[in-house]
Design an enzyme around this catalytic site. Structure first.
Site, PDB file in Angstrom:
ATOM      1  N   SER A 206       4.667   0.551  -6.137  1.00 32.83           N
ATOM      2  CA  SER A 206       4.148   0.725  -4.782  1.00 32.83           C
ATOM      3  C   SER A 206       5.033  -0.035  -3.806  1.00 32.83           C
ATOM      4  O   SER A 206       5.976  -0.710  -4.206  1.00 32.83           O
ATOM      5  CB  SER A 206       2.720   0.178  -4.690  1.00 32.83           C
ATOM      6  OG  SER A 206       2.781  -1.235  -4.625  1.00 32.83           O
ATOM      7  N   LYS A 207       4.674   0.053  -2.535  1.00 28.81           N
ATOM      8  CA  LYS A 207       5.509  -0.603  -1.527  1.00 28.81           C
ATOM      9  C   LYS A 207       5.513  -2.120  -1.670  1.00 28.81           C
ATOM     10  O   LYS A 207       6.407  -2.783  -1.172  1.00 28.81           O
ATOM     11  CB  LYS A 207       5.144  -0.144  -0.116  1.00 28.81           C
ATOM     12  CG  LYS A 207       3.699  -0.272   0.270  1.00 28.81           C
ATOM     13  CD  LYS A 207       3.562   0.180   1.709  1.00 28.81           C
ATOM     14  CE  LYS A 207       2.212  -0.138   2.273  1.00 28.81           C
ATOM     15  NZ  LYS A 207       1.254   0.962   2.168  1.00 28.81           N
ATOM     16  N   ARG A 208       4.563  -2.656  -2.401  1.00 31.23           N
ATOM     17  CA  ARG A 208       4.592  -4.102  -2.661  1.00 31.23           C
ATOM     18  C   ARG A 208       5.753  -4.492  -3.580  1.00 31.23           C
ATOM     19  O   ARG A 208       6.162  -5.635  -3.629  1.00 31.23           O
ATOM     20  CB  ARG A 208       3.269  -4.554  -3.298  1.00 31.23           C
ATOM     21  CG  ARG A 208       2.150  -4.719  -2.299  1.00 31.23           C
ATOM     22  CD  ARG A 208       0.931  -5.336  -2.956  1.00 31.23           C
ATOM     23  NE  ARG A 208       0.454  -4.514  -4.073  1.00 31.23           N
ATOM     24  CZ  ARG A 208      -0.339  -3.454  -3.931  1.00 31.23           C
ATOM     25  NH1 ARG A 208      -0.753  -3.116  -2.734  1.00 31.23           N
ATOM     26  NH2 ARG A 208      -0.733  -2.747  -4.970  1.00 31.23           N
TER      27      ARG A 208
END
Ligand code: GLU
Length: 329
Positions: A206-208
């Site tokens: 994910s963008k994390r």
């Protein structure tokens, strides 16, 4: 029967690498088979599917060279057709109206009450479910709007899709979709569900975890051919030791039976290495041009700078550069 596949994104303003990987696999499969690669924009969520979000999607596809063979289909323009199919299913007793929730009645599709549902996924093998474990489901909401399952299946029927290649978050939906294809009397397409892209801890990427959207990779200086090649290898391998492969080489080698069913790990080091490989393989003249123009822009290349010295620097640099941004500008 000639192959017809589609990429069917719901535009949200950002294009996640998991989505574009599905587009790449569909594109490669179509090109390998001499079939057609189509685009359907599932823009029924009016709040998120803005003109801007659709433009971002089309830009990402163009940047990666994902050319499609027919005019894109906009799902929001097919609503009348979706509702007509729902009406027909009600008329034939395969769906029913349910007025429980207040407001207008919704339309509910009848799932088989008994027996076993199964399909043979080209990537995951046979997937089964007991009919008792499924429920009838809504295909038209009480406000009269078609639900994803109905719109998705009716559009696939109308577009003559033969193979559905998409992320494995849709494995469960497929039981519903197959019953809809059968109810409409359309041939059930082949399914290939692609494994999730995961981070180094095995969790969904994910963008994390870093850049997750196509636009971010572009901004960071990854070349489109790097990202295309890298994503093609997330869940697929050519079966030999090749890794740096052009689009044509990938298309020539691409078959669904070489897709992997286990999760595909995102490896940033490999992506950076691959970008360096593409820069190293860039025709020398082209590299030299980019190099000199960046230096000139930075005021670092004075007129009269000895060409021989510059050539020497370029030779040294081209084999090392991972990003063009490393060249002063
Ligand atoms: N719009 C859906 C998605 O992006 C389509 C899935 C499909 O390919 O059928 O998840």
């Amino acid at each position: 029967m000639s192959v017809r596949v589609r990429f069917a994104p719901s535009p949200t303003g950002n294009v996640h690498i998991g989505n574009i990987r599905a587009a790449i696999f569909n594109w490669l499969f179509a090109r390998h088979e001499g079939g057609r690669f189509l685009l359907r924009i599932e823009d029924t969520d009016r709040e998120r599917s803005t003109g801007e979000a659709i433009r971002t999607l089309l830009d990402c596809m163009a940047w990666l060279g994902l050319d499609y063979d027919e005019e894109p289909v906009y799902q929001s323009r097919q609503t009348a057709r979706h509702l007509a199919v729902a009406g027909e299913l009600v008329r034939r007793g395969l769906a029913y109206r349910d007025a429980k929730g207040g407001g207008g009645p919704c339309t509910v599709f009848r799932m088989p009450g008994e027996g076993r549902l199964e399909y043979s996924d080209l990537v995951k093998g046979v997937i089964r479910k007991k009919a008792e474990d499924t429920r009838d489901f809504v295909i038209v909401r009480s406000d009269g709007t078609p639900v994803f399952h109905l719109a998705n299946v009716v559009d696939d029927i109308d577009m003559g899709i033969t193979h559905i290649i998409r992320g494995d978050d849709h494995v469960e939906n497929t039981f519903k979709h197959i019953e809809l294809f059968k109810a409409v009397g359309a041939p059930v397409p082949h399914y290939a569900h692609l494994p999730m892209i995961v981070n180094s801890r095995g969790k969904p990427y994910s963008k994390r975890d870093g850049a997750a959207f196509v636009g971010e990779f572009k901004e960071q200086g990854f070349l489109p051919q790097t990202l295309f090649n890298f994503l093609a290898l997330l869940g697929w391998a050519p079966g030999d030791d090749r890794e740096v492969m052009t689009r044509d080489e990938l298309a020539a080698a691409f078959t669904l039976d070489r897709c992997k069913s286990s999760a595909a790990r995102f490896d940033l080091k490999k992506l950076v290495w691959m970008n360096g490989e593409y820069i190293r393989r860039t025709p020398r003249g082209q590299y030299a041009e980019i190099f000199a123009s960046r230096l000139r822009d930075a005021g670092l290349l004075r007129p009269g700078f000895p060409q021989e010295t510059l050539d020497g620097i370029i030779d040294q640099m081209q084999v090392r550069t991972k990003f063009y941004s490393e060249i002063p500008a």
